[in-house]
Design an enzyme around this catalytic site. Structure first.
Site, mmCIF file in Angstrom:
data_model
loop_
_atom_site.group_PDB
_atom_site.id
_atom_site.type_symbol
_atom_site.label_atom_id
_atom_site.label_comp_id
_atom_site.label_asym_id
_atom_site.label_seq_id
_atom_site.Cartn_x
_atom_site.Cartn_y
_atom_site.Cartn_z
ATOM 1 N N TYR A 181 16.315 -0.291 -34.893
ATOM 2 C CA TYR A 181 14.720 -0.701 -34.095
ATOM 3 C C TYR A 181 13.744 -1.079 -35.224
ATOM 4 O O TYR A 181 13.890 -0.715 -36.335
ATOM 5 C CB TYR A 181 14.187 0.255 -33.429
ATOM 6 C CG TYR A 181 15.073 0.520 -32.007
ATOM 7 C CD1 TYR A 181 14.810 -0.140 -31.158
ATOM 8 C CD2 TYR A 181 15.785 1.704 -32.055
ATOM 9 C CE1 TYR A 181 15.409 0.004 -29.902
ATOM 10 C CE2 TYR A 181 16.443 2.001 -30.800
ATOM 11 C CZ TYR A 181 16.125 1.420 -29.692
ATOM 12 O OH TYR A 181 16.995 1.420 -28.723
ATOM 13 N N GLN A 195 27.148 2.210 -24.718
ATOM 14 C CA GLN A 195 26.804 0.950 -24.379
ATOM 15 C C GLN A 195 26.739 0.663 -22.899
ATOM 16 O O GLN A 195 26.130 -0.115 -22.395
ATOM 17 C CB GLN A 195 27.546 -0.119 -25.430
ATOM 18 C CG GLN A 195 26.886 -0.063 -26.597
ATOM 19 C CD GLN A 195 27.605 -0.946 -27.698
ATOM 20 O OE1 GLN A 195 28.455 -1.766 -27.324
ATOM 21 N NE2 GLN A 195 27.180 -0.749 -28.982
ATOM 22 N N ARG A 199 21.491 4.375 -28.508
ATOM 23 C CA ARG A 199 22.128 2.973 -28.049
ATOM 24 C C ARG A 199 23.076 2.410 -28.831
ATOM 25 O O ARG A 199 23.989 1.568 -28.697
ATOM 26 C CB ARG A 199 20.857 2.015 -27.879
ATOM 27 C CG ARG A 199 19.946 2.516 -26.666
ATOM 28 C CD ARG A 199 18.933 1.597 -26.487
ATOM 29 N NE ARG A 199 18.901 0.191 -26.259
ATOM 30 C CZ ARG A 199 17.885 -0.751 -26.598
ATOM 31 N NH1 ARG A 199 17.058 -0.322 -27.007
ATOM 32 N NH2 ARG A 199 18.098 -1.894 -26.069
#
Ligand code: NAD
Length: 402
Positions: A227, A128, A122
């Site tokens: 993340y 995107q 991502r």
């Protein structure tokens, strides 16, 4: 021959559909053939006639499966569907490859090309427009904010009336990624006092820019690609103890915490849920068959604790706003198709930084390195560029130089 994209009707309980009529129109204009299984869009309020008008052909399920170059779905199709697919056909959707390895093995054994949105890298800017996790999390975060206000037994905003003043609701959002930030924005717009909490310190600025308070935590755990990483046992215990205090001070707790490819972390312990005041509302966006963020949450159900707090298993929020969610999802599917379409043929470059990661399986092999690592397979290295062949006359020149 044109590329044929088929859209299947999802299992009961899933209201979204993988292509919207708008995207179908664009695909047909670009020479794709689109087959829609009868009734596939109905739960998203897209009737068969609208697809026909957009240039698709409405067919039965068997035809949609067998005639497809690529089948677009929201969730994993059932075994019967996979059994009807042939080698070389492609499947694109949220296929849960990181948590359902048996399914991946089955696709590989059948030589089905599987593109799983969970595997998309991502952070690559080209990816995107294909980012289903973001588009659907954004829809889910908005919807969970609305559902929280609807479920809660009191006003969200402060109300000053002739009959007295109502205090604003205090809403705490645990996990402030894409969904959490949307939930914060929605709860703020509805007039609640909102705070956010995350173990990625980078999210503080995003939370504060929405006018909410960021609760400082002693646990900091940023992992790969921006993340969160999985917490150690010690960190988990530390976090749970710290959260107990925060939870007790709020009326509505919306949880959205995920760690890619793993069980969602438990943020609200049984003790916190049991001790929550009567009327406290927990909305668990992470609730799934893998577990959730709130002890005792059940996907799709509302559980009332002995103290009278409510725990809503809100894992299907994107499906509860099906038309908007499907519109976004369809654009993500279209972006992938545009990316792999070379002169009217689907070409899957397994060495491409986006396609090579999005591909769970291709020609019987497991392609994505992220998936390979979860399956404990050795990393796949990109093919070495071939040495250019020396033209015959150059070889003669080379001989002459001897
Ligand atoms: P996600 O759905 O995987 O997780 C939701 C949130 O839960 C995240 O903010 C995560 O930090 C948080 N979380 C995980 N474990 C937690 C715990 N134990 N306690 C509290 N919070 C916890 O994440 P997401 O919303 O899909 O994305 C998170 C981040 O990924 C983004 O904010 C961004 O940094 C990155 N991202 C980047 C792009 C891009 O570059 N285009 C796109 C999407 C996401």
């Amino acid at each position: 021959m044109a590329i044929t994209i088929s859209v299947l009707k999802e299992a009961p309980g899933e209201n979204r559909v993988a292509l919207s009529p708008d995207v179908v129109r664009k695909l047909v204009k670009n020479d794709y053939q689109v087959l829609i299984e009868q009734g596939a869009g109905e739960r998203s309020f897209y009737r068969d006639a609208v697809y026909t008008e957009a240039g698709a052909k409405v067919v039965d399920r068997a035809e949609a499966i067998t005639q497809a170059t690529v089948i677009a779905t929201i969730a994993q199709p059932d075994d019967a569907t996979i059994d009807q697919m042939k080698a070389g056909q492609a499947l694109i959707g949220l296929l849960s490859p990181l948590t359902d390895i048996d399914f991946v093995k089955k696709l590989a054994a059948k030589k089905i090309t599987a593109l799983a949105f969970e595997l998309l890298p991502r952070t690559v800017s080209r990816a995107q427009t294909m980012d289903v996790l973001s588009s659907q999390a954004s829809v889910a975060g908005y919807k969970v904010g609305l559902m929280a206000a609807d479920h809660f037994s009191r006003y969200f905003p402060m109300m000053i009336t002739a009959a007295g003043t109502a205090k604003p609701a205090k809403v705490l959002v645990l996990g402030t990624g894409v969904a959490g930030l949307q939930a914060i924005g929605t709860a703020k717009r509805l007039g609640a006092m909102v705070s956010g909490y995350d173990i990625r310190p980078a999210s503080r600025g995003e939370v504060e820019s929405l006018g909410a308070t960021f609760l400082t935590t002693s646990v900091s755990a940023t992992g790969e690609g921006g993340y969160a990483r999985q917490l150690t046992e010690e960190e988990t215990a530390q976090q749970q103890a710290e959260l107990e205090g925060f939870i007790a001070q709020n009326n509505v707790i919306i949880t959205t915490a995920q760690v890619p490819g793993r069980r969602p972390p438990l943020l609200v312990t049984q003790k916190s849920a049991d001790e929550a005041k009567t009327g406290t509302l927990f909305m668990d966006l992470a609730a799934s068959d893998l577990g959730g963020n709130v002890a005792g949450s059940k996907p799709g159900e509302t559980v009332t604790t002995p103290n009278g707090a409510e725990i809503v298993g809100a894992g299907d929020m994107a499906s509860q706003l099906p038309a908007s969610a499907s519109d976004m999802y369809a654009k993500n599917v279209q972006a992938v198709l545009n990316d792999v379409n070379e002169d009217g043929k689907l070409v899957f470059d397994i060495d491409d930084e986006v396609v090579g990661e999005l591909l769970a399986t291709y020609d019987g092999e497991i392609i994505s390195n992220r998936l390979r690592s979860v399956m404990e397979l050795p990393e796949r290295k990109p093919a070495e560029p071939e040495e250019p062949e020396t033209p015959a006359e150059d070889q003669d020149d080379a001989k002459g130089a001897d």
